[in-house]
Write a protein that holds these residues in place. Structure first.
Motif, PDB file in Angstrom:
ATOM      1  N   VAL A 483     -34.041 -28.261  -5.355  1.00 46.75           N
ATOM      2  CA  VAL A 483     -33.463 -26.907  -5.381  1.00 46.75           C
ATOM      3  C   VAL A 483     -32.101 -26.967  -4.712  1.00 46.75           C
ATOM      4  O   VAL A 483     -31.860 -27.805  -3.840  1.00 46.75           O
ATOM      5  N   ASP A 484     -31.217 -26.088  -5.121  1.00 41.14           N
ATOM      6  CA  ASP A 484     -29.843 -26.116  -4.607  1.00 41.14           C
ATOM      7  C   ASP A 484     -29.706 -25.436  -3.258  1.00 41.14           C
ATOM      8  O   ASP A 484     -29.019 -25.934  -2.363  1.00 41.14           O
ATOM      9  N   ASP A 485     -30.345 -24.303  -3.109  1.00 46.26           N
ATOM     10  CA  ASP A 485     -30.196 -23.527  -1.873  1.00 46.26           C
ATOM     11  C   ASP A 485     -31.543 -23.417  -1.175  1.00 46.26           C
ATOM     12  O   ASP A 485     -32.470 -22.817  -1.699  1.00 46.26           O
ATOM     13  N   GLU A 486     -31.614 -23.997   0.020  1.00 47.46           N
ATOM     14  CA  GLU A 486     -32.847 -23.932   0.792  1.00 47.46           C
ATOM     15  C   GLU A 486     -32.619 -23.113   2.056  1.00 47.46           C
ATOM     16  O   GLU A 486     -31.641 -23.329   2.778  1.00 47.46           O
ATOM     17  N   ALA A 487     -33.501 -22.177   2.300  1.00 50.92           N
ATOM     18  CA  ALA A 487     -33.406 -21.386   3.525  1.00 50.92           C
ATOM     19  C   ALA A 487     -33.806 -22.246   4.713  1.00 50.92           C
ATOM     20  O   ALA A 487     -34.787 -22.991   4.647  1.00 50.92           O
ATOM     21  N   PRO A 488     -33.072 -22.206   5.806  1.00 44.99           N
ATOM     22  CA  PRO A 488     -33.443 -22.997   6.983  1.00 44.99           C
ATOM     23  C   PRO A 488     -34.752 -22.511   7.582  1.00 44.99           C
ATOM     24  O   PRO A 488     -35.124 -21.340   7.445  1.00 44.99           O
ATOM     25  N   ILE A 489     -35.465 -23.424   8.226  1.00 40.65           N
ATOM     26  CA  ILE A 489     -36.712 -23.062   8.894  1.00 40.65           C
ATOM     27  C   ILE A 489     -36.504 -23.175  10.402  1.00 40.65           C
ATOM     28  O   ILE A 489     -35.638 -23.918  10.863  1.00 40.65           O
ATOM     29  N   PRO A 490     -37.280 -22.432  11.191  1.00 34.10           N
ATOM     30  CA  PRO A 490     -37.142 -22.535  12.650  1.00 34.10           C
ATOM     31  C   PRO A 490     -37.544 -23.927  13.120  1.00 34.10           C
ATOM     32  O   PRO A 490     -38.522 -24.502  12.638  1.00 34.10           O
ATOM     33  N   ILE A 491     -36.796 -24.497  14.046  1.00 37.57           N
ATOM     34  CA  ILE A 491     -37.145 -25.808  14.602  1.00 37.57           C
ATOM     35  C   ILE A 491     -37.159 -25.715  16.125  1.00 37.57           C
ATOM     36  O   ILE A 491     -36.550 -24.829  16.717  1.00 37.57           O
ATOM     37  N   LEU A 492     -37.873 -26.665  16.726  1.00 36.65           N
ATOM     38  CA  LEU A 492     -37.971 -26.714  18.185  1.00 36.65           C
ATOM     39  C   LEU A 492     -36.696 -27.321  18.756  1.00 36.65           C
ATOM     40  O   LEU A 492     -36.249 -28.381  18.314  1.00 36.65           O
ATOM     41  N   LYS A 493     -36.108 -26.647  19.737  1.00 36.78           N
ATOM     42  CA  LYS A 493     -34.914 -27.164  20.406  1.00 36.78           C
ATOM     43  C   LYS A 493     -35.225 -27.379  21.880  1.00 36.78           C
ATOM     44  O   LYS A 493     -35.758 -26.494  22.547  1.00 36.78           O
ATOM     45  N   ILE A 494     -34.898 -28.566  22.361  1.00 36.67           N
ATOM     46  CA  ILE A 494     -35.171 -28.921  23.753  1.00 36.67           C
ATOM     47  C   ILE A 494     -34.032 -28.412  24.633  1.00 36.67           C
ATOM     48  O   ILE A 494     -32.856 -28.669  24.351  1.00 36.67           O
ATOM     49  N   ASP A 495     -34.366 -27.686  25.669  1.00 40.46           N
ATOM     50  CA  ASP A 495     -33.364 -27.151  26.595  1.00 40.46           C
ATOM     51  C   ASP A 495     -32.671 -28.313  27.317  1.00 40.46           C
ATOM     52  O   ASP A 495     -33.323 -29.107  28.007  1.00 40.46           O
ATOM     53  N   PRO A 496     -31.351 -28.459  27.178  1.00 37.59           N
ATOM     54  CA  PRO A 496     -30.641 -29.564  27.853  1.00 37.59           C
ATOM     55  C   PRO A 496     -30.816 -29.559  29.367  1.00 37.59           C
ATOM     56  O   PRO A 496     -30.694 -30.611  30.012  1.00 37.59           O
ATOM     57  N   ALA A 497     -31.116 -28.379  29.931  1.00 37.28           N
ATOM     58  CA  ALA A 497     -31.278 -28.300  31.385  1.00 37.28           C
ATOM     59  C   ALA A 497     -32.477 -29.105  31.877  1.00 37.28           C
ATOM     60  O   ALA A 497     -32.523 -29.511  33.046  1.00 37.28           O
ATOM     61  N   LEU A 498     -33.450 -29.352  30.978  1.00 37.33           N
ATOM     62  CA  LEU A 498     -34.634 -30.095  31.390  1.00 37.33           C
ATOM     63  C   LEU A 498     -34.287 -31.516  31.812  1.00 37.33           C
ATOM     64  O   LEU A 498     -34.928 -32.092  32.691  1.00 37.33           O
ATOM     65  N   GLU A 499     -33.260 -32.106  31.189  1.00 38.75           N
ATOM     66  CA  GLU A 499     -32.857 -33.460  31.552  1.00 38.75           C
ATOM     67  C   GLU A 499     -32.345 -33.496  32.994  1.00 38.75           C
ATOM     68  O   GLU A 499     -32.725 -34.375  33.777  1.00 38.75           O
ATOM     69  N   SER A 500     -31.511 -32.551  33.353  1.00 40.14           N
ATOM     70  CA  SER A 500     -30.992 -32.500  34.722  1.00 40.14           C
ATOM     71  C   SER A 500     -32.111 -32.297  35.730  1.00 40.14           C
ATOM     72  O   SER A 500     -32.119 -32.913  36.813  1.00 40.14           O
ATOM     73  N   GLU A 501     -33.077 -31.438  35.370  1.00 33.31           N
ATOM     74  CA  GLU A 501     -34.206 -31.205  36.264  1.00 33.31           C
ATOM     75  C   GLU A 501     -35.015 -32.481  36.486  1.00 33.31           C
ATOM     76  O   GLU A 501     -35.442 -32.783  37.613  1.00 33.31           O
ATOM     77  N   GLN A 502     -35.224 -33.234  35.406  1.00 29.39           N
ATOM     78  CA  GLN A 502     -36.007 -34.465  35.530  1.00 29.39           C
ATOM     79  C   GLN A 502     -35.265 -35.512  36.354  1.00 29.39           C
ATOM     80  O   GLN A 502     -35.864 -36.227  37.171  1.00 29.39           O
ATOM     81  N   ILE A 503     -33.972 -35.597  36.183  1.00 29.49           N
ATOM     82  CA  ILE A 503     -33.169 -36.548  36.964  1.00 29.49           C
ATOM     83  C   ILE A 503     -33.242 -36.206  38.448  1.00 29.49           C
ATOM     84  O   ILE A 503     -33.426 -37.081  39.305  1.00 29.49           O
ATOM     85  N   GLU A 504     -33.118 -34.932  38.766  1.00 29.30           N
ATOM     86  CA  GLU A 504     -33.205 -34.518  40.166  1.00 29.30           C
ATOM     87  C   GLU A 504     -34.596 -34.791  40.738  1.00 29.30           C
ATOM     88  O   GLU A 504     -34.742 -35.175  41.904  1.00 29.30           O
ATOM     89  N   ARG A 505     -35.601 -34.654  39.898  1.00 30.58           N
ATOM     90  CA  ARG A 505     -36.976 -34.851  40.365  1.00 30.58           C
ATOM     91  C   ARG A 505     -37.211 -36.317  40.749  1.00 30.58           C
ATOM     92  O   ARG A 505     -37.802 -36.609  41.789  1.00 30.58           O
ATOM     93  N   VAL A 506     -36.741 -37.244  39.921  1.00 33.38           N
ATOM     94  CA  VAL A 506     -36.978 -38.656  40.230  1.00 33.38           C
ATOM     95  C   VAL A 506     -36.143 -39.094  41.432  1.00 33.38           C
ATOM     96  O   VAL A 506     -36.595 -39.897  42.261  1.00 33.38           O
TER      97      VAL A 506
END
Length: 569
Positions: A483-506
């Motif tokens: 098909v030529d035109d496909e409607a986008p579907i919702p996808i899971l997006k990871i919050d970039p802030a989680l990386e900073s939190e994990q770095i601080e935790r370790v």
């Protein structure tokens, strides 16, 4: 005798019995053949399995050689072609084990609870790329990858959070981790003991299959020999300390995802398994002390009957070789129990909802093939990690198969099908031919060093892609029915802030721990790695001293070095 037959004879005993049809049946086949050949064939598409095995238009007793007692037998009895348990799903359904992991341990813990609340019966943990590669979240090479494709686990503290509120004495947990598998197992063991669950009662599986990393997935750290030593240490440790735990999940899944044929997935996976058995035997272990806890992990691809035949052939080969070549006497050693995951490589980002149909067909093949555990991919996984709605639908797919289709009521319902038996025999024949070639190369470790399985997979992948591009194989939404035109579907997006939190935790963990105790534990690990003793006790001690996973892997890197393979083009 051909090399393939010669290999089969070494691994398997038995006299072939040919069943011929009577004269009337032969005449019927001849009449059908004349009419079939007079009918125009469907043009363009290949009439072979996705792996390239030619498909006979009609299988009959004249074309398929089956000795029922020798080749099929009964469920729960040698050669286990029809299933590893006498009652199969009439007694108990497979474990519904959806793969989950993203962000930090807290986010994945929420997803675990969500899945358990919706009927999942086992946990399966996906780790992020830094964890898979033995790197802590604050390592420079981890930048941008923390928590992206799985959960970040750097320490015992992270493992505590990952399973907070989940009673490890009541669930079975799978962990998909290989090069740093020993460290993650140590973390899990410690959390179980903190919950009051002794290590001998913990149930689950850790992948640990380092050979398939060299062959296909490429998430290795150390050279093959010390890696195999570490795997064997885990097998030995679990046989003595964790009798309910599967220390290796011998995995064909990633071999198939890399582009192998079904026969290559079958052969290379089983040969990896035989290699682990041989290393454990050389360690002095009795085969029946560890073989019952070896498990397998296969792909469920889109070619329906080929996949069913693959699982049936796998059980038959494993049981025969363990009995006849390695002398296993405990029937449990002969049982190939396996987890299955539907094929990620079959999912398309085009028209992603069509993936629901693909996954359902693949899951049905896994069930009809007799799997003990199953993960169904979500329709949006060609685009991102799955959303909660998508993963719930994937789980519901399994539940529909289990409760609405009726396929669980009969054991091996396709057993005796001429087509399925022909495919089972053919995949078995090709597997034994590969065993013979690998044996002549000096075994699987040497074959890997010579790039033999890597080259075979690359050539198979190229053949398949060429067939798709030539439209000899049609993929809905990709080279047919687009098909030529496909409607986008919702996808899971990871919050970039989680990386900073994990770095601080370790970093905070390193700041507050007993530095002297951590350094002493690391020194003991380095000393043990330079020796010959089992490494699991010092790894467990290091975990309890809050040494991070990356620090432990660095200690082994310093002692053993790292591995770089020669590219295959």
């Amino acid at each position: 005798m051909s090399r393939a037959c010669s290999a089969r004879a070494r691994y398997r005993r038995g006299v072939v019995t040919v069943h011929s049809g009577d004269l009337e049946q032969r005449r019927g086949v001849e009449v059908w053949r004349e009419r079939f050949e007079a009918t125009p064939a469907r043009s363009g598409e290949l009439c072979s399995t996705i792996s390239g095995v030619p498909v006979e238009p009609l299988s009959t007793p004249d074309t398929v050689v089956v000795d029922y007692e020798r080749d099929l037998g009964y469920p729960g009895r040698f050669p286990f072609t029809r299933g590893v348990y006498p009652s199969m799903y009439r007694g108990r359904l497979w474990t519904m084990r959806q793969f989950a992991g993203f962000g930090t341990a807290a986010e994945t813990n929420e997803r675990f609870r969500y899945l358990l609340a919706h009927g999942q019966t086992g946990l399966s943990t996906a780790f992020d790329m830094p964890t898979l590669m033995g790197l802590d979240s604050d390592h420079p090479r981890s930048l941008g990858e923390v928590g992206r494709e799985g959960v970040a686990v750097d320490s015992l503290d992270d493992m505590r959070r990952l399973f907070a509120g989940i009673p490890l004495g009541e669930v079975s947990t799978s962990m998909t981790i290989n090069a740093p598998a020993a460290m993650l197992l140590a973390f899990y063991l410690c959390v179980g003991e903190e919950q009051g669950v002794p290590r001998e009662r913990l149930r689950g599986t850790i992948q640990t299959d380092i050979l398939k990393e060299y062959i296909a997935q490429k998430e290795y750290i150390f050279p093959p020999e010390p890696s195999m030593r570490l795997v064997t240490d885990m097998v030995e440790f679990c046989a003595a300390e964790m009798p309910l735990w599967h220390p290796i999940s011998i995995s064909g899944y990633h071999i198939r995802e890399a582009g192998s044929t079904a026969a290559q997935e079958l052969a290379f996976t089983l040969q990896d398994g035989f290699t682990y058995v041989e290393w454990a035997l050389e360690r002095g272990l009795d085969v029946d002390s560890f073989a019952p806890r070896l498990s397998f992990f296969f792909n469920a691809h889109i070619d329906f009957f080929e996949e069913i035949a693959k699982y049936r052939a796998a059980r038959r080969i494993w049981a025969t070789v363990l009995r006849d070549r390695y002398g296993a006497k405990d029937e449990r050693s002969l049982l190939m129990r396996f987890h299955t995951q539907t094929a990620g490589v079959s999912l398309t980002w085009q028209q992603p909802l069509v993936n629901v149909a693909r996954t359902a067909i693949e899951a049905l093949a896994a069930v009809l093939g007799g799997t003990q555990s199953l993960h169904t991919n979500s329709y949006d996984e060609a685009l991102a990690l799955p959303t909660e709605d998508a993963v719930r639908l994937a789980l519901r797919t399994q539940q529909v198969i289990a409760h609405e289709t009726g396929v669980v009521d009969a054991i091996d319902p396709l057993g005796g099908s001429y087509h399925v038996e022909a495919l089972t025999n053919e995949l078995e024949r090709q597997a034994y031919a590969y065993f013979d070639r690998i044996e002549r190369l000096g075994g699987m470790v040497e074959a890997i060093k010579q790039n033999f399985p890597q080259r075979e997979i690359a050539e198979a992948s190229f053949r398949y892609q060429s067939e798709v591009e030539a439209r000899q194989r049609l993929v809905v939404g990709v080279n047919a029915h687009t098909v030529d035109d496909e409607a986008p579907i919702p996808i899971l997006k990871i919050d970039p802030a989680l990386e900073s939190e994990q770095i601080e935790r370790v970093r905070a963990l390193r700041a507050r721990r007993d530095a002297a105790a951590a350094e002493a534990a690391l020194a003991e690990l380095r000393r043990a790695a330079a020796g010959t003793g089992n490494l699991m006790p010092p790894i467990v001690a290091a975990a309890k001293a809050d040494v991070t996973m990356g620090e432990m892997c660095d200690a082994l890197r310093e002692t053993w070095g790292t591995w770089r393979e020669t590219p295959v083009f």
